[in-house]
Design a protein around this motif. Structure first.
Motif, PDB file in Angstrom:
ATOM      1  N   VAL A 108      35.205 -32.014  31.673  1.00  0.00           N
ATOM      2  CA  VAL A 108      33.812 -31.602  31.465  1.00  0.00           C
ATOM      3  C   VAL A 108      33.253 -31.042  32.767  1.00  0.00           C
ATOM      4  O   VAL A 108      33.482 -31.608  33.843  1.00  0.00           O
ATOM      5  CB  VAL A 108      32.954 -32.802  30.997  1.00  0.00           C
ATOM      6  CG1 VAL A 108      31.503 -32.386  30.791  1.00  0.00           C
ATOM      7  CG2 VAL A 108      33.531 -33.411  29.718  1.00  0.00           C
ATOM      8  N   LEU A 142      24.278 -29.819  29.569  1.00  0.00           N
ATOM      9  CA  LEU A 142      24.420 -31.044  28.779  1.00  0.00           C
ATOM     10  C   LEU A 142      23.096 -31.341  28.086  1.00  0.00           C
ATOM     11  O   LEU A 142      22.269 -32.117  28.567  1.00  0.00           O
ATOM     12  CB  LEU A 142      24.862 -32.205  29.685  1.00  0.00           C
ATOM     13  CG  LEU A 142      26.092 -31.930  30.569  1.00  0.00           C
ATOM     14  CD1 LEU A 142      26.441 -33.167  31.397  1.00  0.00           C
ATOM     15  CD2 LEU A 142      27.289 -31.483  29.738  1.00  0.00           C
ATOM     16  N   LYS A 163      23.325 -28.030  22.695  1.00  0.00           N
ATOM     17  CA  LYS A 163      24.756 -27.745  22.792  1.00  0.00           C
ATOM     18  C   LYS A 163      25.627 -28.733  22.007  1.00  0.00           C
ATOM     19  O   LYS A 163      26.852 -28.707  22.117  1.00  0.00           O
ATOM     20  CB  LYS A 163      25.172 -27.745  24.265  1.00  0.00           C
ATOM     21  CG  LYS A 163      24.460 -26.677  25.104  1.00  0.00           C
ATOM     22  CD  LYS A 163      24.806 -25.267  24.651  1.00  0.00           C
ATOM     23  CE  LYS A 163      24.168 -24.214  25.549  1.00  0.00           C
ATOM     24  NZ  LYS A 163      24.531 -22.843  25.131  1.00  0.00           N
ATOM     25  N   PHE A 206      25.662 -32.200  22.111  1.00  0.00           N
ATOM     26  CA  PHE A 206      26.180 -33.395  22.778  1.00  0.00           C
ATOM     27  C   PHE A 206      25.787 -34.691  22.079  1.00  0.00           C
ATOM     28  O   PHE A 206      26.398 -35.736  22.326  1.00  0.00           O
ATOM     29  CB  PHE A 206      25.771 -33.394  24.256  1.00  0.00           C
ATOM     30  CG  PHE A 206      26.564 -32.418  25.062  1.00  0.00           C
ATOM     31  CD1 PHE A 206      27.847 -32.722  25.482  1.00  0.00           C
ATOM     32  CD2 PHE A 206      26.061 -31.157  25.339  1.00  0.00           C
ATOM     33  CE1 PHE A 206      28.608 -31.806  26.185  1.00  0.00           C
ATOM     34  CE2 PHE A 206      26.816 -30.230  26.042  1.00  0.00           C
ATOM     35  CZ  PHE A 206      28.092 -30.552  26.463  1.00  0.00           C
ATOM     36  N   ASP A 207      24.800 -34.635  21.180  1.00  0.00           N
ATOM     37  CA  ASP A 207      24.531 -35.831  20.375  1.00  0.00           C
ATOM     38  C   ASP A 207      25.678 -36.081  19.396  1.00  0.00           C
ATOM     39  O   ASP A 207      26.005 -37.240  19.088  1.00  0.00           O
ATOM     40  CB  ASP A 207      23.182 -35.718  19.653  1.00  0.00           C
ATOM     41  CG  ASP A 207      23.036 -34.439  18.846  1.00  0.00           C
ATOM     42  OD1 ASP A 207      23.772 -33.469  19.106  1.00  0.00           O
ATOM     43  OD2 ASP A 207      22.165 -34.397  17.953  1.00  0.00           O
ATOM     44  N   ASP A 239      20.843 -31.397  23.998  1.00  0.00           N
ATOM     45  CA  ASP A 239      20.962 -31.545  22.545  1.00  0.00           C
ATOM     46  C   ASP A 239      21.373 -30.238  21.886  1.00  0.00           C
ATOM     47  O   ASP A 239      22.153 -30.232  20.935  1.00  0.00           O
ATOM     48  CB  ASP A 239      19.628 -32.010  21.946  1.00  0.00           C
ATOM     49  CG  ASP A 239      19.378 -33.500  22.167  1.00  0.00           C
ATOM     50  OD1 ASP A 239      20.354 -34.225  22.431  1.00  0.00           O
ATOM     51  OD2 ASP A 239      18.213 -33.917  22.084  1.00  0.00           O
ATOM     52  N   SER A 279      29.235 -26.440  30.148  1.00  0.00           N
ATOM     53  CA  SER A 279      27.987 -26.331  29.395  1.00  0.00           C
ATOM     54  C   SER A 279      26.831 -27.010  30.107  1.00  0.00           C
ATOM     55  O   SER A 279      27.029 -27.881  30.949  1.00  0.00           O
ATOM     56  CB  SER A 279      28.174 -26.992  28.016  1.00  0.00           C
ATOM     57  OG  SER A 279      27.001 -26.939  27.248  1.00  0.00           O
ATOM     58  N   ILE A 299      35.127 -28.483  28.353  1.00  0.00           N
ATOM     59  CA  ILE A 299      33.702 -28.252  28.088  1.00  0.00           C
ATOM     60  C   ILE A 299      33.089 -27.701  29.367  1.00  0.00           C
ATOM     61  O   ILE A 299      33.220 -28.311  30.436  1.00  0.00           O
ATOM     62  CB  ILE A 299      32.968 -29.553  27.689  1.00  0.00           C
ATOM     63  CG1 ILE A 299      33.462 -30.080  26.338  1.00  0.00           C
ATOM     64  CG2 ILE A 299      31.456 -29.319  27.647  1.00  0.00           C
ATOM     65  CD1 ILE A 299      32.857 -31.429  25.954  1.00  0.00           C
ATOM     66  N   ILE A 347      28.863 -35.281  20.067  1.00  0.00           N
ATOM     67  CA  ILE A 347      29.933 -35.798  20.917  1.00  0.00           C
ATOM     68  C   ILE A 347      29.690 -37.260  21.251  1.00  0.00           C
ATOM     69  O   ILE A 347      30.619 -38.078  21.258  1.00  0.00           O
ATOM     70  CB  ILE A 347      30.059 -34.935  22.192  1.00  0.00           C
ATOM     71  CG1 ILE A 347      30.505 -33.506  21.827  1.00  0.00           C
ATOM     72  CG2 ILE A 347      31.032 -35.554  23.193  1.00  0.00           C
ATOM     73  CD1 ILE A 347      30.469 -32.523  22.980  1.00  0.00           C
ATOM     74  N   ASP A 348      28.429 -37.606  21.499  1.00  0.00           N
ATOM     75  CA  ASP A 348      28.057 -38.995  21.814  1.00  0.00           C
ATOM     76  C   ASP A 348      28.485 -39.945  20.696  1.00  0.00           C
ATOM     77  O   ASP A 348      28.953 -41.063  20.945  1.00  0.00           O
ATOM     78  CB  ASP A 348      26.547 -39.066  22.037  1.00  0.00           C
ATOM     79  CG  ASP A 348      26.101 -40.396  22.635  1.00  0.00           C
ATOM     80  OD1 ASP A 348      26.972 -41.181  23.057  1.00  0.00           O
ATOM     81  OD2 ASP A 348      24.885 -40.633  22.688  1.00  0.00           O
ATOM     82  N   TYR A 404      23.319 -37.725  28.817  1.00  0.00           N
ATOM     83  CA  TYR A 404      24.641 -37.149  28.592  1.00  0.00           C
ATOM     84  C   TYR A 404      25.479 -37.164  29.868  1.00  0.00           C
ATOM     85  O   TYR A 404      26.697 -37.348  29.810  1.00  0.00           O
ATOM     86  CB  TYR A 404      24.521 -35.740  28.020  1.00  0.00           C
ATOM     87  CG  TYR A 404      23.888 -35.718  26.649  1.00  0.00           C
ATOM     88  CD1 TYR A 404      24.324 -36.600  25.655  1.00  0.00           C
ATOM     89  CD2 TYR A 404      22.846 -34.851  26.346  1.00  0.00           C
ATOM     90  CE1 TYR A 404      23.731 -36.605  24.399  1.00  0.00           C
ATOM     91  CE2 TYR A 404      22.262 -34.846  25.093  1.00  0.00           C
ATOM     92  CZ  TYR A 404      22.705 -35.723  24.116  1.00  0.00           C
ATOM     93  OH  TYR A 404      22.129 -35.731  22.876  1.00  0.00           O
ATOM     94  N   PHE A 426      29.147 -39.311  29.956  1.00  0.00           N
ATOM     95  CA  PHE A 426      30.454 -38.870  30.431  1.00  0.00           C
ATOM     96  C   PHE A 426      30.934 -39.716  31.611  1.00  0.00           C
ATOM     97  O   PHE A 426      32.130 -40.007  31.729  1.00  0.00           O
ATOM     98  CB  PHE A 426      30.413 -37.388  30.807  1.00  0.00           C
ATOM     99  CG  PHE A 426      30.426 -36.468  29.618  1.00  0.00           C
ATOM    100  CD1 PHE A 426      31.486 -36.484  28.727  1.00  0.00           C
ATOM    101  CD2 PHE A 426      29.376 -35.587  29.383  1.00  0.00           C
ATOM    102  CE1 PHE A 426      31.514 -35.639  27.621  1.00  0.00           C
ATOM    103  CE2 PHE A 426      29.393 -34.747  28.284  1.00  0.00           C
ATOM    104  CZ  PHE A 426      30.460 -34.774  27.395  1.00  0.00           C
TER     105      PHE A 426
END
Length: 476
Positions: A329, A304, A308, A310-311, A306, A302, A300, A313-314, A337, A341
């Motif tokens: 990452v 970090l 992209k 990441f919610d 919303d 990016s 990843i 992924i969370d 975020y 991580f």
């Protein structure tokens, strides 16, 4: 035949100033036009944070009127890769360590920038056939041109193109403040050109008054006609849909070339593709992860946020890391975020390495060393990271939206086609299922490597984008 003159107006461009993909477009695309037919130049603000300032040549200065204000505007010039760049200098507006700040200050400084651009070009004696405006920071160019400058001999035949890089950012502030700043007739607010829901909206002015509107992928051009993606402007975009075109961005294939990239561990191409294994092994070593060739290494790179995804992924990161997957990452963004991580790095130190910073060198190593690249965006006007991962034979796992949908062909195991993996619904478990499917396909290394080589064969260089823009320019 005389060359057509094109002026790019942008708030950022590489190699001088960059905060995002806009800089890559404004600074790289001009190099790819047919120089026998087009003279493309770029104009930017001269920020204090500008790089390579020692190469700037001072040309002249003038006073520029902005509503009731008279402001100094110095003009500088530089050459880079055969392209002429101009810079508008004003320390009151541009003596900043970052290109962007608080909303009201930004609106005034970019309104000044737009008026200064139109004011200095006759003195430079570069008479543009087309002014190509990028994002809301350049959105007052079509308005000022229509309001005042079209009445001059110099600009009477000039056309405008406005490119939306991200519709979420529009230049919105209170009507009363903006009326004072812009210095245009109240009629532009009364007739709706610059007004939306009682506030002033600069980007809307460009949507109303530009000759053509573009955005940075064909799918995003369709998406922004809808309520979900249209950010409150979809009705106006539908009205201009006959003048709207999507042209996907490219990447610089000289900078991103695994065959000769000085930033990666070992160079490779489709012929000596096995050298990609060296990059994976060395990246695992540098990241402090077990050097296991059979474990899928997922990357990843990016912001970090919303947007992209990441919610998503969370929701399922714990489940992802329980699979035979390692995750690297790179990026910064929203604190929750970043903390997410960091937490999972402590929980799974043999599975996850979180680099909460940005490094150009490490980004290249991730593109070259990973097996797959995760990019599950909520919306993505174009996206560049998936193009870079394709270039390096690192298979993207994406959500089907905007430029991701246009550039990543989902794997078809029956026809043996595709350059990556995709899912449609913005749903964490749909994403998880797609990762699981990619992991299953990864077990057949011959099939996986064949797809990786297909990914390396697709061409998303700027030369293809430039050809499409040239067709658009000719239509005007």
């Amino acid at each position: 035949m005389a060359k057509k003159k094109i002026l790019f107006v942008s708030s950022e461009a590489v190699p001088f100033v960059k905060t995002g993909g806009l800089a890559d477009v404004a600074g790289t695309l001009p190099e790819y036009f047919d120089k026998r037919k087009y003279d493309v130049r770029v104009i930017l603000p001269k920020y204090a944070c500008l790089k390579n300032q020692e190469n700037l040549e001072f040309l002249f200065h003038i006073d520029v009127r902005l509503s009731w204000r008279m402001q100094y505007a110095g003009v500088f010039r530089a050459q880079n890769n055969g392209i002429t760049y101009y810079f508008i200098d004003n320390e009151f507006y541009f003596k900043t360590e970052t290109p962007y700040g608080e909303a009201r200050g930004d609106i005034e400084k970019f309104a000044f920038f737009c008026r200064a651009v139109l004011s200095v070009m006759p003195i430079i004696d570069f008479k543009p056939d087309i002014i190509h405006c990028h994002d809301w920071q350049a959105s007052m160019i079509p308005v000022y041109l229509f309001d005042e400058f079209k009445n001059t001999e110099f600009y009477k035949n000039t056309k405008t193109i406005f490119t939306i890089h991200n519709l979420k950012f529009q230049g919105i502030y209170s009507k009363e403040i903006i009326e004072d700043v812009l210095g245009v007739s109240n009629s532009y607010f009364d007739n709706g050109t610059l007004q939306q829901h009682g506030n002033a909206n600069l980007l809307k002015g460009a949507l109303c008054l530009s000759d053509k509107i573009t955005t940075v992928s064909a799918s995003y051009a369709q998406e922004i006609k809808t309520d979900f993606y249209g950010e409150g402007l979809n009705d106006y975009i539908v009205k201009r849909q006959n003048d709207l075109i999507g042209i996907v961005n490219g990447i610089d294939y000289k900078t991103f070339d695994p065959k000769c990239d000085p930033l990666i561990y070992a160079c490779y191409n489709k012929v000596n593709f096995l050298n990609k294994k060296i990059n994976k092994k060395e990246l695992q070593k540098e990241m402090g992860l077990p050097q296991n060739e059979d474990t899928m290494l997922l990357g990843i790179v990016s912001r970090l946020t919303d947007q992209k995804g990441f919610d998503l992924i969370d929701c399922v990161l714990d489940e992802i890391l329980q699979k035979d997957i390692q995750l690297v990452v790179l990026g910064t963004g929203e604190k929750r975020y970043e903390d997410m991580f960091k937490f999972y790095q402590q929980k799974y130190p043999q599975k996850l390495k979180a680099n909460i910073f940005y490094s150009e060198e490490l980004s290249h190593k991730i593109y070259a060393g990973c097996d797959a690249f995760l990019m599950p965006s909520l919306f993505e006007p174009c996206g560049l990271s998936q193009l870079m991962s394709l270039r390096y034979g690192t298979l993207p796992i994406v959500r089907e939206t905007g430029g991701l949908k246009d550039t990543v062909i989902s794997f078809n195991e029956f026809e043996q086609t595709g350059t990556g993996f995709s899912f449609c619904n913005y749903n964490a478990h749909d994403m998880l299922n797609t990762i699981s499917y990619a992991l299953k396909v990864y077990e057949d290394k011959k099939q996986w490597n064949s797809m990786a080589k297909r990914a390396m064969s697709v061409d998303y260089s700027w030369k293809n984008s430039a050809k499409e823009y040239q067709v658009l320019y000719e239509s005007l």
